[in-house]
Design an enzyme around this catalytic site. Structure first.
Site: not given
Ligand code: DMJ
Length: 611
Positions: A240, A244, A373, A508
């Protein structure tokens, strides 16, 4: 000045009637004489000029512009698409800011560099260059009238301004109640702390830059320069904070050229490195950035596969910028190990990996949703970032996409929507996370970069499904997870379990709409995005500032706010809305940038540009 009333016109005409009639007659005769004295050529020229002036007058008439604008905002029924629900339309008109094109002294906003890009785009089209569709088909510019172009520009600017307005509203809440903290709690007008590093502010930096919000950007930059410190005894999640914080700082550095962002990126990047000191070199999930220690979660020595394989774009870029290979070597070691591991199913990976022995654990469950994912997303994007030379990455990506087609794709009933289910010990569950909606965008990106054309066809089918996950809900917002019906005779395609009815303002679907629109130019993707933005405004916007996650997308009367604005709403969702509505394909060109999984654009490496 107030316009004259009907009565004003009448009294004026009556009062001057006598002399007016005589002089009018005289003028008419003299004009007619002069006209007859002109040659035929002169008369034709005058008539032509008058016609031209008439046409220009109609095109620039404010009344007509207002009429077009109302049509664009409201009755969105062209091409037989589903029209907006009436009450949504009314609600939104209430929220929408005054259209920028009508504001006194209005000019297109945007950072200087980006502004000149859009200007050069306009010039290019003025020079009569042909418009090329993603398939390479040339659209004859002669088929597009000036009126169509004007109308589209007005609609584009009004949608872009709606996104800027949404951002400003979200930012107001953050600034008033959560400044310098991780996340806004807009209902209780307070904040939540996750890492204590100003997460929302950092995540939003490049969005502000792209949207041209200079004042907001300047005050955030000031905070980064004077307040942001990573010298803190705090545990952060490697994944994270990489996507970010490190990603946000690197992309802002690239967009602005401001070295403060690179300095901060180096600082956080090196503080995250202890996560890779494990027996297997597969990183731990958590790092203490003050103490330089790392550890797995308390209950396990496993890490999540998506997490350990979705930090590569950022650390590879950090190595390129600093000239220090240690970051790149650490993350590529992870990719090399995962590439060689047993336990994949047609290229699909399990969700966990052990940090002691480097093996997959909890095998037998395969999903494109949570915990797996972005593994798939980063295979493709690293390949693009590095100039399409790293064949292992490409091989793994292509094999995985074949694995998706073979094992996870199914059709729903009654509409026959294509969805990506989950495989659990040989049994297919028709469950799909909203997170999976990154996939249409990724498939489209791959096709754009030369991968098989059927990836684009699948992307188009899947984005339709993701859109339906919004359109079929009572609030027009997707739940976190849906279950598709597969049996004959089902009445609706989508079921939502009570525990899955929340919406976290995730990006998404909007992300994928952006990719699909960039590559196909099919306007329906913009219309779908516009509907979704209106639903966010109707059900998640908090009047005192900010947007909130909600608990129940099926109850428009009481969506039940959760009192949290995730940083990715500003970092990703609003950014992708803006890019979706922009016609400027040079605004973060997909040939020059790859977006990390938190929507932070990082450059495709220059060597590859030269190939
Ligand atoms: C974000 O932090 C990123 O896109 C991550 O890959 C998946 N979760 C959240 C958004 O849904």
């Amino acid at each position: 000045m107030l316009p004259p009333s009907k009565g004003d016109f009448v009294s004026l005409a009556l009062g001057e009637s006598g002399s007016y009639t005589n002089s009018k007659q005289w003028r008419r005769q003299s004009c007619w004489r002069k006209w007859k004295q002109l040659s035929r050529l002169q008369r034709s020229l005058i008539l032509f000029t008058l016609m031209l002036l008439l046409v220009c007058g109609i095109v620039t008439s404010p009344t007509l512009i207002a009429h077009w604008r109302d049509g664009a905002l409201g009755d969105n029924t062209d091409d037989g698409e589903q029209p907006f629900v009436l009450d949504l339309k009314n609600e939104y008109k209430f929220i929408l800011p005054e259209p920028p094109s009508e504001r006194k002294g209005f000019r297109r906003r945007g950072p200087p560099v980006l502004q000149s890009r859009s200007q050069s785009k306009t010039n290019a089209s003025e020079e009569g260059k042909p418009v090329v569709s993603w398939r390479g088909g040339v659209i004859d510019k002669g088929q597009i009238s000036d009126t169509d172009i004007k109308e589209e520009e007005i609609q584009e600017e009004s949608r872009l301004e709606a996104v800027r307005e949404a951002f400003r509203h979200a930012w107001k809440g953050y600034k008033d109640f959560a400044w310098g903290h991780d996340e806004l709690k807009p209902i209780s007008k307070s904040y939540g702390e996750w890492f204590g590093l100003g997460l929302t502010l950092i995540d939003a930096l490049d969005t502000m830059w792209i949207l041209g919000l200079k004042d907001e950007f300047a005050e955030a930059r000031e905070w980064v320069a004077t307040e942001l410190s990573f010298d803190k005894n705090v545990d952060v999640n490697l994944f994270e904070s990489t996507i970010r914080i490190l990603g946000g700082l690197l992309s802002t550095y690239h967009l602005t050229g401001d070295s403060i962002f690179l300095e901060k990126a180096k600082d956080i990047g090196s503080r995250l490195m202890p996560a890779f000191n494990t027996p297997s070199k597969i990183p731990y999930s958590d790092v203490n950035i003050g103490k330089g220690t790392a550890h797995p979660p308390r209950w396990t020595s496993d890490s999540t596969v998506a997490e350990v394989t979705s930090v590569q774009l950022e650390f590879r870029e950090l190595s390129r910028l600093t000239g220090d290979p240690k970051y790149k070597l650490a993350v590529m070691e992870v990719m090399n190990q995962v590439h060689k591991l047993d336990g994949k199913n047609d290229g699909l990976v399990p969700m966990f990996i052990n940090t002691n022995n480097g093996q997959f654990t909890h095998q037998g469950i395969y999903t494109l949703g949570a915990r797996a994912d972005s593994y798939y997303e980063y295979l493709l994007k690293q390949w693009i970032q590095g100039g399409k030379k790293e064949n292992d990455l490409l091989e793994d990506y292509l094999q995985a996409m074949e694995g998706v087609k073979k094992n996870l794709l199914k059709k729903s009933n009654p509409l026959g929507l294509t969805f990506v289910g989950e495989l659990s010990h040989g049994h297919l569950s028709p469950k799909m996370d909203h997170l999976v909606c990154f996939l249409p965008g990724t498939l489209a990106l791959g096709a754009h970069h030369g991968l098989p054309a059927d990836h684009m066809e699948l992307a188009k089918q899947l984005i339709e499904t993701c859109y339906q996950m919004y359109a079929q809900m009572e609030t027009g917002l997707s739940p976190e997870i849906v279950h598709f019906n597969m049996h004959e005779g089902s009445k609706q395609d989508v079921d939502v379990k009570i525990a899955d009815r929340h919406n976290l303002l995730r990006p998404e679907t909007v992300e994928s709409l952006f990719y699909l629109y960039r590559f196909t130019k099919d306007k329906k993707y913009q219309r779908w995005g516009w509907e979704i933005l209106q639903s966010f405004n109707k059900y998640t916007r908090v009047s005192t500032g900010g947007y909130t996650s909600i608990n129940n997308v099926r109850d428009p009367a009481y969506p039940n706010p959760r009192d949290k604005m995730e940083s990715f709403f500003l970092g990703e969702t609003l950014k992708y809305f803006y890019l979706l509505f922009s016609e400027d394909t040079d605004l973060i060109s997909l040939d020059k940038y790859v977006f990390n999984t938190e929507a932070h654009p990082l450059p495709v490496w220059p060597e590859s540009n030269k190939e």
